[in-house]
Enzyme design. Structure first.
Site, PDB file in Angstrom:
ATOM      1  N   ASP A  79       0.855  -1.196   0.000  1.00 39.34           N
ATOM      2  CA  ASP A  79       0.000   0.000   0.000  1.00 39.34           C
ATOM      3  C   ASP A  79       0.895   1.252   0.000  1.00 39.34           C
ATOM      4  O   ASP A  79       0.898   2.009   0.971  1.00 39.34           O
ATOM      5  CB  ASP A  79      -0.950  -0.007   1.216  1.00 39.34           C
ATOM      6  CG  ASP A  79      -0.226  -0.061   2.564  1.00 39.34           C
ATOM      7  OD1 ASP A  79       0.952  -0.479   2.606  1.00 39.34           O
ATOM      8  OD2 ASP A  79      -0.836   0.320   3.583  1.00 39.34           O
ATOM      9  N   HIS A  86       9.539  -0.527   9.110  1.00 43.48           N
ATOM     10  CA  HIS A  86       8.578  -1.649   9.166  1.00 43.48           C
ATOM     11  C   HIS A  86       8.655  -2.531   7.920  1.00 43.48           C
ATOM     12  O   HIS A  86       8.944  -3.721   7.989  1.00 43.48           O
ATOM     13  CB  HIS A  86       7.144  -1.121   9.264  1.00 43.48           C
ATOM     14  CG  HIS A  86       6.844  -0.275  10.458  1.00 43.48           C
ATOM     15  ND1 HIS A  86       6.813  -0.779  11.733  1.00 43.48           N
ATOM     16  CD2 HIS A  86       6.532   1.040  10.570  1.00 43.48           C
ATOM     17  CE1 HIS A  86       6.485   0.180  12.584  1.00 43.48           C
ATOM     18  NE2 HIS A  86       6.321   1.298  11.896  1.00 43.48           N
TER      19      HIS A  86
HETATM   20  O1  RIB Z   1       2.352  -0.540  11.053  1.00 38.86           O
HETATM   21  C1  RIB Z   1       3.246  -0.340  10.018  1.00 38.86           C
HETATM   22  C2  RIB Z   1       2.605  -0.652   8.681  1.00 38.86           C
HETATM   23  O2  RIB Z   1       1.502   0.226   8.497  1.00 38.86           O
HETATM   24  C3  RIB Z   1       3.506  -0.445   7.490  1.00 38.86           C
HETATM   25  O3  RIB Z   1       3.222  -1.410   6.517  1.00 38.86           O
HETATM   26  C4  RIB Z   1       3.136   0.940   7.017  1.00 38.86           C
HETATM   27  O4  RIB Z   1       3.398   1.117   5.651  1.00 38.86           O
HETATM   28  C5  RIB Z   1       1.669   1.021   7.347  1.00 38.86           C
HETATM   29  O5  RIB Z   1       0.918   0.493   6.326  1.00 38.86           O
HETATM   30 CA    CA Z   2       2.818  -0.697   4.174  1.00 37.60          CA
END
Ligand code: RIB
Ligand code: CA
Length: 306
Positions: A9, A239
């Site tokens: 995303d 992340h």
């Molecule tokens: O919590 C972190 C996630 O949430 C990552 O994938 C960031 O891009 C958001 O989508």
């Molecule tokens: Ca993400």
């Protein structure tokens, strides 16, 4: 060489993960599938095509679900990733178009064609992955593994006190994926909160990779500001790059085998919960990480880009 599809995303840390995959000599990127979350699915598809074009990668993009399995759609996370997904960088139309095939069909077909070899790395809400599991009962058997960025066992949440954002945005889908057994790996906040990248780190990437690293640095201003103002942290969590790195370097993560359930309502909606009495097969949850090694891999490989 890991054959990889990233379900994404994009999203600022998604862009970092996709550029990392483009630079990694041990990743054969076979495609991207898109999902709502940080942005709408239409914007995610546009952004995915744009990132691939910027990186000079000619791989397919399949557009995914536009709403969670059960819940009504959420608003995009513009306060974290900006209105268009890349901080203050304005929208731009890519030249390419997505496939006619949707994300879940593309994932099922690619898993069949690359039986036993395909690693799927979802770094957004898990709707497409749950749909693939529901459409093709052999999907799990066909993939090598599914390495999810999402969840939190002991760290608490980042979108609510209980829930990590990707799981929160489609808890029912995440609960389906939790039933995938030992091939499913969760790279969640228990480890990603240990891997922080600072403004100086993005500056050093941009100095060596002015084009793509420069684009990441430009996006990072918005993301770093959010981290400072909301979390009080001098640096942003890697992340999504951490999940992609776990696909090729699982030895950098300490994993726990846990039967897992997702809370699908109320105050705890989106929480990932150990469920020893559920009768479910355990999945793997990353609980420790060699954070310095993950970060240095990220920084070193991004500088290979133009
Ligand atoms: O919590 C972190 C996630 O949430 C990552 O994938 C960031 O891009 C958001 O989508
Ligand atoms: Ca993400």
């Amino acid at each position: 060489m890991v054959k990889l599809i990233i379900d994404t995303d994009p999203g600022i840390d998604d862009a970092m993960a996709i550029f990392y995959a483009a630079a990694a000599p041990d990743i054969d990127l076979l495609g991207l599938t898109t999902i709502f979350g940080n942005v709408t699915t239409a914007t995610a598809t546009r952004n995915a095509l744009r990132l691939l074009e910027a990186a000079g990668l000619d791989v397919p993009v399949a557009s995914g679900a536009t709403a969670p399995l059960v819940l009504p759609p959420f608003k995009p996370s513009s306060h974290v990733h900006g209105d268009e997904g890349f901080g203050d960088i304005p929208a731009a139309e890519p030249k390419g178009k997505p496939l006619e095939e949707d994300a879940a069909d593309f994932l099922c077909r690619m898993a069949r064609e690359h039986k036993g070899e395909l690693v799927v790395c979802p770094i957004g809400p898990l709707t497409n992955i749950a749909l693939a599991m529901q459409r093709d009962p052999e999907f799990i058997e066909n993939v090598k593994s599914i390495v999810v960025m999402g969840g939190s066992l002991e760290e608490g949440g980042n979108i609510t006190p209980h829930a990590e954002a990707n799981i929160y945005h489609d808890p029912h889908a995440a609960d389906v994926v939790c039933q995938g057994g030992e091939k499913v790996v969760f790279v969640g906040l228990d480890v990603t909160h240990r891997i922080l990248c600072t403004a100086e780190d993005f500056e050093s990437i941009a100095a060596k990779s002015p084009e793509l690293g420069g684009m990441l640095q430009e996006m990072s201003y918005f993301y770093l500001k959010f981290y400072l103002e909301v979390a009080g942290k001098n640096g942003c969590s890697l992340h999504d790059p951490a999940a992609v790195i776990a696909c090729t370097h699982p030895e950098l993560f300490g994993m726990r085998d846990v039967p897992l359930e997702v809370s699908c309502g109320g105050e705890t909606s989106g929480a990932t919960l150990a469920a020893p009495d559920s009768g479910r097969d355990p999945v793997k949850v990353c609980m420790t990480v060699e954070a310095d090694r993950v970060k240095s891999l990220f920084l070193k490989r991004l500088t290979l880009l133009p």
